[in-house]
Structures are given as structure tokens and as C-alpha cells.
Design a protein around this motif. Structure first.
Motif, PDB file in Angstrom:
ATOM      1  N   ALA A 169      15.906 -11.691  36.747  1.00 52.57           N
ATOM      2  CA  ALA A 169      16.631 -12.338  35.655  1.00 52.57           C
ATOM      3  C   ALA A 169      16.291 -11.686  34.320  1.00 52.57           C
ATOM      4  O   ALA A 169      17.149 -11.578  33.446  1.00 52.57           O
ATOM      5  CB  ALA A 169      16.297 -13.830  35.614  1.00 52.57           C
ATOM      6  N   ALA A 180      24.227 -12.993  30.925  1.00 49.42           N
ATOM      7  CA  ALA A 180      23.068 -13.747  31.391  1.00 49.42           C
ATOM      8  C   ALA A 180      23.136 -15.188  30.886  1.00 49.42           C
ATOM      9  O   ALA A 180      22.843 -16.133  31.621  1.00 49.42           O
ATOM     10  CB  ALA A 180      21.778 -13.076  30.928  1.00 49.42           C
ATOM     11  N   TYR A 181      23.548 -15.348  29.622  1.00 51.12           N
ATOM     12  CA  TYR A 181      23.744 -16.698  29.099  1.00 51.12           C
ATOM     13  C   TYR A 181      24.760 -17.458  29.940  1.00 51.12           C
ATOM     14  O   TYR A 181      24.565 -18.610  30.302  1.00 51.12           O
ATOM     15  CB  TYR A 181      24.251 -16.638  27.653  1.00 51.12           C
ATOM     16  N   TYR A 182      25.890 -16.790  30.252  1.00 55.21           N
ATOM     17  CA  TYR A 182      26.945 -17.442  31.024  1.00 55.21           C
ATOM     18  C   TYR A 182      26.446 -17.881  32.388  1.00 55.21           C
ATOM     19  O   TYR A 182      26.986 -18.803  32.993  1.00 55.21           O
ATOM     20  CB  TYR A 182      28.130 -16.490  31.212  1.00 55.21           C
ATOM     21  N   MET A 183      25.434 -17.172  32.932  1.00 56.36           N
ATOM     22  CA  MET A 183      24.902 -17.536  34.236  1.00 56.36           C
ATOM     23  C   MET A 183      23.936 -18.714  34.141  1.00 56.36           C
ATOM     24  O   MET A 183      23.372 -19.130  35.142  1.00 56.36           O
ATOM     25  CB  MET A 183      24.152 -16.357  34.868  1.00 56.36           C
ATOM     26  N   GLY A 184      23.690 -19.194  32.931  1.00 56.87           N
ATOM     27  CA  GLY A 184      22.752 -20.288  32.788  1.00 56.87           C
ATOM     28  C   GLY A 184      21.304 -19.832  32.722  1.00 56.87           C
ATOM     29  O   GLY A 184      20.392 -20.646  32.838  1.00 56.87           O
ATOM     30  N   ILE A 185      21.094 -18.522  32.541  1.00 52.42           N
ATOM     31  CA  ILE A 185      19.724 -18.020  32.410  1.00 52.42           C
ATOM     32  C   ILE A 185      19.240 -18.305  30.989  1.00 52.42           C
ATOM     33  O   ILE A 185      19.926 -17.961  30.031  1.00 52.42           O
ATOM     34  CB  ILE A 185      19.686 -16.500  32.684  1.00 52.42           C
ATOM     35  N   PRO A 186      18.093 -18.957  30.837  1.00 51.56           N
ATOM     36  CA  PRO A 186      17.599 -19.236  29.481  1.00 51.56           C
ATOM     37  C   PRO A 186      17.073 -17.963  28.836  1.00 51.56           C
ATOM     38  O   PRO A 186      15.869 -17.680  28.860  1.00 51.56           O
ATOM     39  CB  PRO A 186      16.485 -20.261  29.689  1.00 51.56           C
ATOM     40  N   VAL A 187      17.985 -17.197  28.230  1.00 49.98           N
ATOM     41  CA  VAL A 187      17.659 -15.847  27.758  1.00 49.98           C
ATOM     42  C   VAL A 187      16.556 -15.866  26.707  1.00 49.98           C
ATOM     43  O   VAL A 187      15.647 -15.035  26.728  1.00 49.98           O
ATOM     44  CB  VAL A 187      18.920 -15.167  27.193  1.00 49.98           C
ATOM     45  N   GLN A 190      13.227 -16.111  28.148  1.00 54.68           N
ATOM     46  CA  GLN A 190      12.859 -14.897  28.874  1.00 54.68           C
ATOM     47  C   GLN A 190      12.413 -13.807  27.933  1.00 54.68           C
ATOM     48  O   GLN A 190      11.479 -13.069  28.234  1.00 54.68           O
ATOM     49  CB  GLN A 190      14.056 -14.416  29.664  1.00 54.68           C
TER      50      GLN A 190
ATOM     51  N   ASP B  75      23.797 -21.131  27.840  1.00 51.17           N
ATOM     52  CA  ASP B  75      23.069 -21.326  29.103  1.00 51.17           C
ATOM     53  C   ASP B  75      23.003 -22.810  29.455  1.00 51.17           C
ATOM     54  O   ASP B  75      23.088 -23.190  30.616  1.00 51.17           O
ATOM     55  CB  ASP B  75      21.680 -20.685  29.069  1.00 51.17           C
ATOM     56  N   ALA B  78      26.406 -23.765  30.832  1.00 52.41           N
ATOM     57  CA  ALA B  78      26.554 -23.269  32.202  1.00 52.41           C
ATOM     58  C   ALA B  78      25.855 -24.208  33.182  1.00 52.41           C
ATOM     59  O   ALA B  78      26.369 -24.483  34.266  1.00 52.41           O
ATOM     60  CB  ALA B  78      25.969 -21.859  32.304  1.00 52.41           C
ATOM     61  N   PHE B  92      26.103  -7.255  35.839  1.00 50.04           N
ATOM     62  CA  PHE B  92      24.833  -6.627  35.466  1.00 50.04           C
ATOM     63  C   PHE B  92      24.798  -5.254  36.125  1.00 50.04           C
ATOM     64  O   PHE B  92      24.606  -5.140  37.325  1.00 50.04           O
ATOM     65  CB  PHE B  92      23.652  -7.488  35.927  1.00 50.04           C
ATOM     66  N   MET B 103      21.858 -13.988  40.598  1.00 51.32           N
ATOM     67  CA  MET B 103      21.733 -14.377  39.191  1.00 51.32           C
ATOM     68  C   MET B 103      22.740 -15.464  38.840  1.00 51.32           C
ATOM     69  O   MET B 103      22.477 -16.311  38.000  1.00 51.32           O
ATOM     70  CB  MET B 103      21.948 -13.163  38.289  1.00 51.32           C
TER      71      MET B 103
END
Lengths: 291, 257
Positions: A169, A180-187, A190, B75, B78, B92, B103
Motif C-alpha cells: 500500500a 490510493a485515496y480512492y481505494m480507501g488507503i489512508p495515504v 502512510q 479515503d 471510499a 498502480f 489494494m
């Protein structure tokens, strides 16, 4: 000509020096890949980390390894907070402001270290103070320790970034932050974690460098040579960075031996030559986006 | 009538001082496909970005599942069940296909179900299974679009925001991808908000449609009605009528000369 033993000795010293640069450069590259910020205070993180190890071992009476662990945790937390409280607010501003901010950090860290630990060089007690003889060549164990530390750390990082969910991630956030934001990853978190990781690696570098170069407030300037190594290797590629640092590290003792009048300049000469011939660096990690 | 899944009320979004969308409203009900049509620069992408939190709106509300979600981080949005498949794929590039899909499910904790869903995606897009170990950068444009949609599905959203899924693809691929979009909607009960320039196709798969022009909504109706409307026919489907309309066009031409 140089006797073969001397060639071997200088090569070993060069490799260990290159590994030291590599450990520092890793932090530069990790932060750069995550945020496109070059943290010019990174060398000073290393210096501060070295002093932190010293404090844990002398003031708290811990051994070398526990002190290293504690220092890594403390510096990691500091790195996390530096990003979460300060750097995060300036992302998106002009590159010049970010540059000046990180340079200013360096000054603050150097002054703080001088005020806390004094301005004179000190050394850390490490388990590597004996000497080792390999094939007629005697070399300090601390030189070999830094090579071993680099190999272990790079393997661990490789596994972390290629196998663990968090590592992948982090790669994803670096490659395409919005997606990455759209995937719900807390950028944001990170990125702060990357800063923590970089600071912890810098601490390890500082602890392993200390027996070789001694530790004082200016130790962090090794960061400039590490940066040169990273540029030679192609900023942004971790294998390239390590390669570039090893190259600079190995060339340096030979250059200093043959041309003592320009001692210490070889790293920058290599960097200039590479920038002229191959401005993108030795190993390039880019791709063309398809439309 | 039940409450809509997503309701956008009078939203205004700015790029700096420039107002990109001005007072746009729109609803999406559960299990529905809604199309947003419009020319370049009409504000369609801005609308989706505002809905998913990538842009903050200055006025208006966005209500999803009874909660106001405007101006939250993307995020967070989402994780509430809105999945945004951005324009231009945005996969990616240096991760493998399978890692890209993983991901998509980053915030899910049920790893067994995630593995099942990866299989489901390969079921919808068999082409992806064959390249699952490859880096996404080396896929063809069509495969990347499939990957982007599959990755969007991996979070098990209730609402999928699809931005120009037909961009830069061959007509055969476009038909194939639209078939799968319809199946995702039917079989997985995912509501879809579809932004498209290919008006004909978008209106055929959707139940309702909205038309945007220079940042505002100018029409909304059932897709069938829109398909039959004269303005849509002329400006978005490129069909020309004979007779009175033809005469007008001839006159226009005349005045330009």
C-alpha cells in the motif's frame, strides 16, 4: 602499482563506506518516493539517531542492541510527528519552501544536538571494536558490521515492500496518490509512517557509522555524499541508489589514495560525470502512461 | 418513495477562483445506473471528484445513505462504500495486476472474502487472470480499464462512480466493458453513476440520464426519453433530421460565411 592486498583492503573499506552512504540514501529515497520531497535534514536525522543510541546506552545503561532498538523507536516516533505536524501542512507549496524548511530542520537538529550532547566528537561503545583478518588484510570489525547491517536491512525492506499489505500500500500511495485515496488507503498516515521508517533507518546508519567516523554535530554532512550516490543511481529507484552509493564508496578510497590533493571530492566528480552522460541515473524507474 | 442512495444538492465546486460546477443536483437510487452526459469541460469529472471527496465543494450537500459526506477525505468516503474508478484508469503502474486488486480491498479485514472477490473479478474479466502476475504498466489500455473497474469492485461498494470507461478503447472493447458494467449492476446490486461522452451507449444501459453543460445541469429525464429528444439527437448522438431542421442548419452555415 598497488599491491593486491592494498587493493583488497581499499575495496573492502570502499564497500563498507558505500553501504554507509546507502543506508543514509535509503531514507532520502523512501521519503522522496512517498512525497516528492527531498529531506535535506536526513543526514542530521542520522546524527541525532546516533546520539540517541549513545544516550540510551550511557544514561540508561542499556547494551548496544537494546539502545539501538529504543533509539529506532524514539526516532521513528519523531519522524512520524515531523511529518504529521509539520511537513503535511507544507505539501503542495512551492519546492523552494519545502527545500528551505528541510534545510532549516537540519540547522535545528544540529544546534539541538550540540546543546544536548556538546560540540566535541564522541564515540559509541559497540560490540564491533576488535579487528578481523581476512586473507592477510586486517580490517576493523565495525567496517564489516556496517556491510552486514546493510544487507540485513535491505533484505528486510525488500520483503516488507513486496510481501506485506502495508508495504504494498505504501508503494501504491507513492505511485498514484489520488488512486490510493480512492481505494480507501489512508495515504496521509502512510506518508507519516514512511517518515518514521526513514528516521529509524537513519538511526541504524548513525549507530553503525559512529565507531568509524566518531559522532559529532557535523556527522550529518555525510548525507550530501549519500545524496550524490542516490543521484548517481537514479533518484527514486532503491536498487539504483544502493548501486550508486556503492560505486561512490568504492571509488572514494582509491581516488583519495592516488590523488590525495583533491581528497573527498571524488563523489561529486562521479556525480557530475554521471549527470553529464546519463542524467536520468544508472537505473531508471519510470514508465510511460498509456492513454 | 424510498430514500435515494446518493443525493447531490446544489453543489458548487471551485478550482481556485474558477467555478467549475454551479449548483448541480442529482440523485442515484439503489441498484440504478445513472448516466451523466456532456461535452469536454462541462464539469462531469469535477462532479464525480466532488462526490468522492477528492475535491471539496464550497456550497451544497452530498448525502449518502442518509449521512452528509461532502468535504470529507476521499479515503474516508471510499470506506463508506463509494468506489471511484477515475478517468484514465490510474492503475498502480509498478504493482502487479493481483496487487492492484488487493489494494482495491485494502481496508477490508475479511481476507477470505477478498480472495473470493479476486476470483469474481477474474470471472468478469478473464483477460485479467492471464496477466495477473504482470505489472499494470505493461497492460493494454483495455486491460488497464478492466483492472481499474475490477479494482473499484474489490472494495464491495454500494455505489460505483465510473468516469469515462470508454476513453480510448476500440468499439468492440467498449461494448464488452459496458456489458460487464451492466452485469455488475444486475448481479452484484451495485448502483452506478456513469460519466460518459459516448451518449448513445450510456443512455442505452442507464435508467436515467442527466445532461451537463458549462458547469450546470441542463436536462434530466428517463434515458429512453432522452434518447428520443431532438436536442440530444442532434448534439450528442450526431443524428440529423431532414426537413425544417435541415433548413435551419443550412441557414446557419450561410450566416457563418
Amino acid at each position: 602499482m598497488l599491491p593486491i592486498d592494498d587493493v583488497f583492503r581499499l575495496t573492502l573499506i570502499g564497500i563498507s563506506q558505500g553501504c554507509a552512504y546507502g543506508l543514509v540514501a535509503l531514507g532520502f529515497v523512501l521519503i522522496y518516493k512517498a512525497t516528492e520531497v527531498v529531506n535535506f535534514a536526513h543526514g542530521d536525522f542520522m546524527m541525532f539517531g546516533g546520539f540517541a543510541v549513545l544516550t540510551f546506552s550511557e544514561s540508561f545503561g542499556l547494551g548496544f542492541w537494546p539502545s539501538l532498538l529504543c533509539a529506532c523507536i524514539a526516532m521513528g516516533a519523531a519522524g512520524f510527528l515531523v511529518d504529521a505536524l509539520i511537513m503535511r501542512r507544507i505539501i503542495g507549496q512551492s519546492q523552494a519552501s519545502v527545500f528551505i524548511l528541510t534545510v532549516a530542520f537540519g540547522f535545528i537538529l544540529r544546534s539541538a544536538a550540540g546543546m544536548i550532547w556538546g560540540w566535541n566528537p564522541v564515540s559509541i561503545d559497540t560490540p564491533f571494536d576488535n579487528e578481523v583478518t581476512i586473507a592477510n588484510v586486517t580490517i576493523g570489525a565495525e567496517r564489516l558490521a556496517i556491510i552486514a547491517a546493510t544487507v540485513v536491512l535491505c533484505t528486510a525492506l525488500y520483503l516488507f515492500f513486496s510481501r506485506s499489505r502495508l508495504g504494498i500500500a505504501m508503494q501504491a500511495s507513492a505511485q498514484n496518490q489520488l488512486a490510493a485515496y480512492y481505494m480507501g488507503i489512508p495515504v496521509r498516515r502512510q506518508v507519516s509512517l514512511v517518515w518514521a521508517l526513514a528516521a529509524a533507518i537513519a538511526t541504524i546508519a548513525g549507530a553503525f557509522m559512529a565507531p568509524i567516523t566518531q559522532l559529532d554535530t557535523n556527522t550529518g554532512f555525510i548525507g550530501i555524499k549519500a545524496l550524490a550516490g542516490a543521484i548517481v543511481g537514479g533518484f527514486g529507484s532503491i536498487p539504483g541508489t544502493l548501486l550508486g552509493c556503492l560505486l561512490i564508496g568504492v571509488i572514494e578510497p582509491f581516488a583519495d589514495y592516488f590523488f590525495p590533493s583533491i581528497k573527498g571530492v571524488s563523489a561529486y566528480i562521479v556525480m557530475l560525470v554521471v549527470l553529464f552522460i546519463r542524467p536520468e541515473g544508472l537505473i531508471v524507474q519510470t514508465y510511460m502512461k498509456k492513454v | 418513495m424510498t430514500e435515494p442512495l446518493l443525493e447531490i444538492r446544489n453543489v458548487e465546486t471551485y478550482y481556485g477562483p474558477v467555478m467549475a460546477i454551479r449548483g448541480v443536483s442529482l440523485t442515484v437510487n439503489e441498484r440504478e445506473i445513472v448516466a451523466v452526459l456532456g461535452a469536454n469541460g462541462a464539469g462531469k469529472t469535477t462532479l464525480l471528484k466532488t462526490a468522492s471527496g477528492a475535491l471539496d465543494c464550497r456550497k451544497g450537500q452530498i448525502i449518502y445513505g442518509g449521512k452528509e459526506i461532502q468535504c470529507r477525505d476521499p479515503d474516508w468516503v471510499a470506506r463508506q462504500g463509494i468506489s471511484h474508478v477515475p478517468e484514465g484508469r490510474e492503475v498502480f503502474p509498478l504493482l502487479t495486476v493481483e496487487e492492484n486488486l488487493m489494494m482495491g480491498a485494502y481496508f477490508r479485514k475479511d481476507s477470505d472474502a477478498v480472495a473470493d472477490d479476486i476470483e469474481t473479478v477474474y470471472g468478469y474479466f478473464p483477460a485479467l487472470r492471464e496477466v495477473k502476475g504482470q505489472m499494470a504498466a505493461y497492460l493494454s489500455g483495455g486491460q488497464q480499464q478492466m483492472l481499474a473497474i475490477g479494482r473499484g469492485f474489490m472494495s464491495r461498494p454500494k455505489l460505483l462512480l465510473l468516469d469515462e470507461p470508454s476513453l480510448g478503447l476500440s468499439p468492440v472493447l467498449v461494448t464488452e466493458i459496458f456489458d460487464i458494467i451492466c452485469r455488475l449492476n444486475r448481479e452484484q446490486n451495485i448502483a452506478i453513476l456513469l460519466v460518459e461522452q459516448n451518449a448513445n451507449l450510456a443512455l442505452q444501459v442507464s435508467t436515467r440520464g442527466y445532461v451537463m453543460e458549462v458547469g450546470g445541469m441542463v436536462m434530466d429525464d428517463d434515458s429512453e426519453t432522452l434518447l428520443e429528444s431532438d436536442d440530444i439527437k442532434e448534439f450528442y448522438l450526431g443524428k440529423k433530421d431532414e426537413g425544417a431542421r435541415g433548413l435551419r442548419r443550412w441557414k446557419k452555415k450561410k450566416t457563418w460565411r
